[in-house]
Design a protein around this motif. Structure first.
Motif, mmCIF file in Angstrom:
data_model
loop_
_atom_site.group_PDB
_atom_site.id
_atom_site.type_symbol
_atom_site.label_atom_id
_atom_site.label_comp_id
_atom_site.label_asym_id
_atom_site.label_seq_id
_atom_site.Cartn_x
_atom_site.Cartn_y
_atom_site.Cartn_z
ATOM 1 N N LEU A 48 -7.542 36.270 -26.917
ATOM 2 C CA LEU A 48 -8.219 37.549 -27.134
ATOM 3 C C LEU A 48 -7.234 38.718 -27.133
ATOM 4 O O LEU A 48 -7.470 39.723 -27.817
ATOM 5 C CB LEU A 48 -9.289 37.763 -26.058
ATOM 6 N N SER A 49 -6.128 38.600 -26.392
ATOM 7 C CA SER A 49 -5.107 39.655 -26.423
ATOM 8 C C SER A 49 -4.511 39.788 -27.821
ATOM 9 O O SER A 49 -4.154 40.892 -28.249
ATOM 10 C CB SER A 49 -3.995 39.340 -25.414
ATOM 11 N N LEU A 50 -4.426 38.685 -28.534
ATOM 12 C CA LEU A 50 -3.905 38.701 -29.906
ATOM 13 C C LEU A 50 -4.981 39.081 -30.915
ATOM 14 O O LEU A 50 -4.709 39.782 -31.891
ATOM 15 C CB LEU A 50 -3.323 37.330 -30.261
ATOM 16 N N ALA A 51 -6.193 38.612 -30.702
ATOM 17 C CA ALA A 51 -7.253 38.768 -31.701
ATOM 18 C C ALA A 51 -7.926 40.127 -31.662
ATOM 19 O O ALA A 51 -8.596 40.515 -32.626
ATOM 20 C CB ALA A 51 -8.311 37.678 -31.516
ATOM 21 N N ALA A 52 -7.766 40.871 -30.568
ATOM 22 C CA ALA A 52 -8.476 42.152 -30.426
ATOM 23 C C ALA A 52 -8.131 43.103 -31.564
ATOM 24 O O ALA A 52 -6.956 43.424 -31.763
ATOM 25 C CB ALA A 52 -8.118 42.789 -29.087
ATOM 26 N N PRO A 53 -9.121 43.572 -32.317
ATOM 27 C CA PRO A 53 -8.840 44.511 -33.413
ATOM 28 C C PRO A 53 -8.595 45.921 -32.891
ATOM 29 O O PRO A 53 -9.246 46.375 -31.948
ATOM 30 C CB PRO A 53 -10.117 44.453 -34.252
ATOM 31 N N GLY A 54 -7.620 46.605 -33.490
ATOM 32 C CA GLY A 54 -7.401 48.015 -33.185
ATOM 33 C C GLY A 54 -6.783 48.307 -31.847
ATOM 34 O O GLY A 54 -6.759 49.459 -31.403
ATOM 35 N N ARG A 55 -6.264 47.332 -31.159
ATOM 36 C CA ARG A 55 -5.697 47.584 -29.833
ATOM 37 C C ARG A 55 -4.360 48.293 -29.976
ATOM 38 O O ARG A 55 -3.502 47.902 -30.788
ATOM 39 C CB ARG A 55 -5.508 46.275 -29.076
ATOM 40 N N THR A 56 -4.146 49.337 -29.191
ATOM 41 C CA THR A 56 -2.896 50.098 -29.245
ATOM 42 C C THR A 56 -2.136 50.071 -27.928
ATOM 43 O O THR A 56 -0.940 50.377 -27.902
ATOM 44 C CB THR A 56 -3.170 51.567 -29.621
ATOM 45 N N SER A 57 -2.792 49.715 -26.835
ATOM 46 C CA SER A 57 -2.119 49.727 -25.523
ATOM 47 C C SER A 57 -1.434 48.384 -25.276
ATOM 48 O O SER A 57 -1.899 47.334 -25.728
ATOM 49 C CB SER A 57 -3.138 49.991 -24.414
ATOM 50 N N THR B 155 5.763 30.959 -25.846
ATOM 51 C CA THR B 155 6.706 31.594 -26.774
ATOM 52 C C THR B 155 5.980 32.181 -27.975
ATOM 53 O O THR B 155 6.332 33.276 -28.451
ATOM 54 C CB THR B 155 7.770 30.590 -27.246
ATOM 55 N N PHE B 156 4.950 31.488 -28.459
ATOM 56 C CA PHE B 156 4.180 32.024 -29.586
ATOM 57 C C PHE B 156 3.355 33.233 -29.164
ATOM 58 O O PHE B 156 3.181 34.186 -29.942
ATOM 59 C CB PHE B 156 3.271 30.946 -30.169
ATOM 60 N N LEU B 157 2.825 33.208 -27.935
ATOM 61 C CA LEU B 157 2.066 34.359 -27.454
ATOM 62 C C LEU B 157 2.966 35.593 -27.359
ATOM 63 O O LEU B 157 2.590 36.686 -27.818
ATOM 64 C CB LEU B 157 1.440 34.051 -26.092
ATOM 65 N N VAL B 158 4.151 35.445 -26.803
ATOM 66 C CA VAL B 158 5.073 36.573 -26.709
ATOM 67 C C VAL B 158 5.469 37.050 -28.107
ATOM 68 O O VAL B 158 5.513 38.262 -28.380
ATOM 69 C CB VAL B 158 6.322 36.175 -25.887
ATOM 70 N N ALA B 159 5.744 36.108 -29.027
ATOM 71 C CA ALA B 159 6.129 36.487 -30.389
ATOM 72 C C ALA B 159 5.003 37.236 -31.084
ATOM 73 O O ALA B 159 5.233 38.249 -31.760
ATOM 74 C CB ALA B 159 6.511 35.245 -31.187
ATOM 75 N N GLY B 160 3.762 36.773 -30.915
ATOM 76 C CA GLY B 160 2.628 37.438 -31.544
ATOM 77 C C GLY B 160 2.391 38.821 -30.973
ATOM 78 O O GLY B 160 2.151 39.780 -31.722
ATOM 79 N N LEU B 161 2.448 38.950 -29.641
ATOM 80 C CA LEU B 161 2.248 40.259 -29.007
ATOM 81 C C LEU B 161 3.351 41.236 -29.416
ATOM 82 O O LEU B 161 3.094 42.420 -29.651
ATOM 83 C CB LEU B 161 2.214 40.105 -27.490
ATOM 84 N N ALA B 162 4.580 40.736 -29.517
ATOM 85 C CA ALA B 162 5.689 41.598 -29.931
ATOM 86 C C ALA B 162 5.512 42.051 -31.373
ATOM 87 O O ALA B 162 5.727 43.227 -31.698
ATOM 88 C CB ALA B 162 7.016 40.852 -29.759
ATOM 89 N N GLY B 163 5.103 41.123 -32.259
ATOM 90 C CA GLY B 163 4.902 41.476 -33.659
ATOM 91 C C GLY B 163 3.773 42.462 -33.860
ATOM 92 O O GLY B 163 3.819 43.303 -34.768
ATOM 93 N N LEU B 164 2.757 42.389 -32.995
ATOM 94 C CA LEU B 164 1.623 43.317 -33.081
ATOM 95 C C LEU B 164 1.873 44.609 -32.301
ATOM 96 O O LEU B 164 0.982 45.466 -32.234
ATOM 97 C CB LEU B 164 0.362 42.638 -32.541
ATOM 98 N N GLU B 165 3.051 44.734 -31.712
ATOM 99 C CA GLU B 165 3.425 45.893 -30.890
ATOM 100 C C GLU B 165 2.475 46.064 -29.708
ATOM 101 O O GLU B 165 2.052 47.175 -29.363
ATOM 102 C CB GLU B 165 3.482 47.181 -31.727
ATOM 103 N N ARG B 166 2.152 44.945 -29.062
ATOM 104 C CA ARG B 166 1.310 44.984 -27.869
ATOM 105 C C ARG B 166 2.134 44.708 -26.615
ATOM 106 O O ARG B 166 1.596 44.379 -25.561
ATOM 107 C CB ARG B 166 0.150 44.009 -28.022
ATOM 108 N N LEU B 167 3.450 44.805 -26.784
ATOM 109 C CA LEU B 167 4.398 44.829 -25.676
ATOM 110 C C LEU B 167 5.318 46.031 -25.893
ATOM 111 O O LEU B 167 5.579 46.412 -27.042
ATOM 112 C CB LEU B 167 5.228 43.544 -25.634
ATOM 113 N N THR B 168 5.804 46.623 -24.815
ATOM 114 C CA THR B 168 6.746 47.741 -24.960
ATOM 115 C C THR B 168 8.082 47.198 -25.467
ATOM 116 O O THR B 168 8.391 46.004 -25.288
ATOM 117 C CB THR B 168 6.959 48.444 -23.619
ATOM 118 N N PRO B 169 8.902 48.049 -26.105
ATOM 119 C CA PRO B 169 10.224 47.580 -26.559
ATOM 120 C C PRO B 169 11.044 46.956 -25.436
ATOM 121 O O PRO B 169 11.738 45.950 -25.649
ATOM 122 C CB PRO B 169 10.876 48.856 -27.099
#
Length: 628
Positions: free
Chosen positions: A498-507, A530-544
């Motif tokens: 759900l962290s990946l699938a959530a539409p419109g998430r900016t935080s 590793t895929f979860l981290v890669a997906g969250l990073a690609g969606l900018e749902r992790l800080t730099p």
């Protein structure tokens, strides 16, 4: 292209004249119009020049709505004008002898070359210009229908696009990546500068075939007029009709562009079309001669004979024996299922998933065989949730289907219709657990996606929510899946999806929950993490900073570059959506998710998001975690 079947009309005309002469030898003209002996011919008044009759459409060409064939030219009667001597000269052969109408016996012995030499019959393309389709934008999906913009690739590097299309083997690890690439290939697109529209179409059709999208490939091929076909298009045309088991679909092409190729399989297909046009006896004889010459393997010609007999009116018993056949080919499988045969299981098992994709889409194949093939086609993205449910609905309503597949159809019905949520979940679990492997299990989750979406979020089912959410997201029911966000445990697999699938998430996501996910991950080499981290990073749902930290701690190397990462990142910076999709498809090649790296997934998700395809990026990222 020669069309000997046009001479059927000439033969019928001669036959009719002969029949009338036998039945009524006396002249049917009034006496006044009959010739009478006269020593001096009577001068006649000038006669109007007869007009040439309008061309009639060839039956095989008219099915494409684009071609017609002209009748043999009716010779004008000399009228004593200055052109009379020239006209008379056209009636003579090279030795000065007058041409004559051949007898019926002579007609029966003539070859197509003889017919053309006698009558001058030749296929012509006579579609009016306003009815011709433009080659500039071949495709099925307009931008308003979800396709890419028509000029998306017009200014791109033709060599790069050629490589992205021709170098893609068609097997993609991601179902959602497959769906996205198919949509791009079917869009109404202009060819890149320096590439002909025909070559661009051939590349797209070829990739769709390698992806198993046989129906889509045929639809795209038929969006170009046959008059515009080139040898490059002809090469994929045979493959299209082989894989759709529709060899008679080639006949309009054979009638007008039969010289696009010169090989044994093309000639055999041309012979099948001769049988379809009504000349089945001669067609079967031609295939007999090819069998004795050994131009093709015996099984290929026997199957062609069986298909030609079915397409024409001449029936012949042809026995197909598979004992000495060591492999399947698209030619063999297409002809076999076209005449209702089933190759041995040993050949099907060794043939690979491509033949399952053909089977899943083939309407002439039995429902049980299609259902078995659907476990592969559904996981790959070829069949949608709706298509799979429709297939099982046919099985449910067919009383002749019994056993496992009928049981599965009844279980699927329970998953949709039972009132108790626990019972519905149990029905879905029965289907999932009955799959033969992980890929088939995911296909069953595609099958139950709409049923899973009907489940109400409940804390009592929170521990069972992972497979339910996977099922919903496999068909894009992200809004339904998000209803479970308040009940799933933090740091669980459900939370990750759900962290990946959530539409419109900016935080950014809670890194504490992410660490809990990583600690609890029991997948091989922690691939889910590793895929979860890669997906969250690609969606900018992790800080730099978090992206750099996780990349270093887990050796993900997000900052590394290759020629492919440079190309797709450059396309994203330009806002080049079409190139990003094609390059993403190129980077997702593989038979399963173990062939995908976190770094490539990060670049795919990130670039898709940058060009406005965030929904697809979210689904691909969630799929990676679910199927790792």
């Amino acid at each position: 292209m020669r069309v000997p079947y046009l001479l059927t009309g000439a033969a019928l005309a001669l036959t009719s004249a002969w029949a009338v002469a036998q039945d009524a030898p006396e002249s049917l003209l009034p006496k006044i119009f009959q010739d009478t002996p006269s020593s001096t011919p009577t001068p006649s008044a000038p006669r109007p020049t007869p007009t040439r009759p309008a061309a009639t459409a060839s039956p095989s060409a008219s099915s494409e709505g684009a071609k017609s064939v002209s009748n043999p030219v009716v010779q004008q009667i000399p009228d004593g004008s200055a052109d009379a001597s020239n006209q008379a000269a056209e009636d003579t052969g090279t030795n000065g002898a007058l041409k004559r109408v051949p007898s019926l016996e002579e007609l029966a012995k003539m070859t197509p070359d003889d017919f053309e030499a006698l009558f001058g019959s030749q296929v012509v393309f006579d579609m009016p210009p306003q009815a011709r389709r433009s080659m500039a934008k071949a495709g099925l999906l307009d931008q308003s229908e979800g396709g890419l913009a028509a000029d998306s690739l017009a200014g791109q590097n033709a060599r790069l696009i050629d490589l992205a299309l021709s170098g893609n083997k068609g097997a993609l690890v991601s179902r959602w990546g497959h769906i996205l690439l198919r949509r791009a290939l079917l869009s109404r697109l202009q060819a890149p500068e320096g590439m002909t529209p025909q070559h661009f179409l051939a590349l797209r059709v070829g990739l769709l075939l390698r992806m198993g999208e046989t129906d889509a490939a045929r639809a795209l091929l038929q969006d170009m007029d046959i008059a515009d076909y080139t040898p490059a298009v002809g090469n994929v045309a045979l493959a299209v009709y082989e894989k759709t088991a529709d060899f008679t679909g080639l006949c309009p092409i054979m009638a007008t562009q039969g010289d696009l190729r010169d090989d044994a399989h093309w000639d055999a297909a041309k012979t099948i079309c001769e049988a379809f046009r009504g000349n089945s006896r001669a067609a079967l004889s031609a295939l007999d001669r090819e069998t004795s010459r050994g131009t093709l393997p015996k099984i290929d010609l026997l199957l062609a004979q069986k298909y030609a007999g079915a397409a024409g009116k001449t029936r012949r018993a042809v026995t197909i024996e598979w004992d000495n056949v060591d492999s399947l080919t698209p030619w063999r499988y297409g002809l076999a299922i076209g005449v209702g045969l089933e190759p041995p299981e040993r050949l099907m098992t060794a043939a690979g998933p491509q033949y399952s994709y053909v089977t899943a889409l083939a309407p002439m194949v039995g429902l049980e065989r299609r259902a078995a093939a659907a476990d592969r086609a559904g996981a790959a993205g070829i069949l949608s949730n709706a298509a799979m449910v429709d297939l099982y609905s046919q099985i449910y309503s067919d009383g002749d289907v019994i056993g496992t597949w009928q049981d599965n159809a009844e279980t699927l019905r329970d998953a949709y219709t039972l009132t108790d949520s626990d019972a519905r979940l149990a029905a879905m679990q029965s289907l999932w657990n009955g799959a033969s492997n992980a890929s088939a299990r995911y296909a069953r989750q595609v099958l139950t996606a709409a049923a899973a979406a009907r489940m109400s979020a409940s804390e009592d089912l929170a521990d069972e929510s992972g497979p339910l959410i996977t099922s919903m997201l496999s068909a894009g029911f992200d809004a339904n899946a998000m209803r479970w966000a308040s009940v799933v445990p933090s740091g669980s697999e459900s939370w990750g999806l759900l962290s990946l699938a959530a539409p419109g998430r900016t935080s950014p996501v809670d890194t504490g929950a992410l660490d809990s996910f990583i600690d609890a991950d029991e997948s091989a080499d922690k691939r889910k993490s590793t895929f979860l981290v890669a997906g969250l990073a690609g969606l900018e749902r992790l800080t730099p900073g978090d992206i750099e930290r996780y990349s270093n701690d887990m050796s993900l190397n997000f900052g590394g570059s290759t020629r492919w990462t440079n190309a797709i990142d450059s396309a994203a910076r330009r806002g080049d959506r079409a190139s990003v999709v094609l390059l993403a498809g190129f980077g997702m090649q593989g038979t399963n998710w173990h062939r995908m790296t976190p770094r490539y997934l990060y670049h795919i998700v990130s670039t898709l998001r940058q060009v406005g395809l965030e929904a697809e990026a979210r689904m691909i990222a969630a799929e990676a975690v679910a199927r790792a």
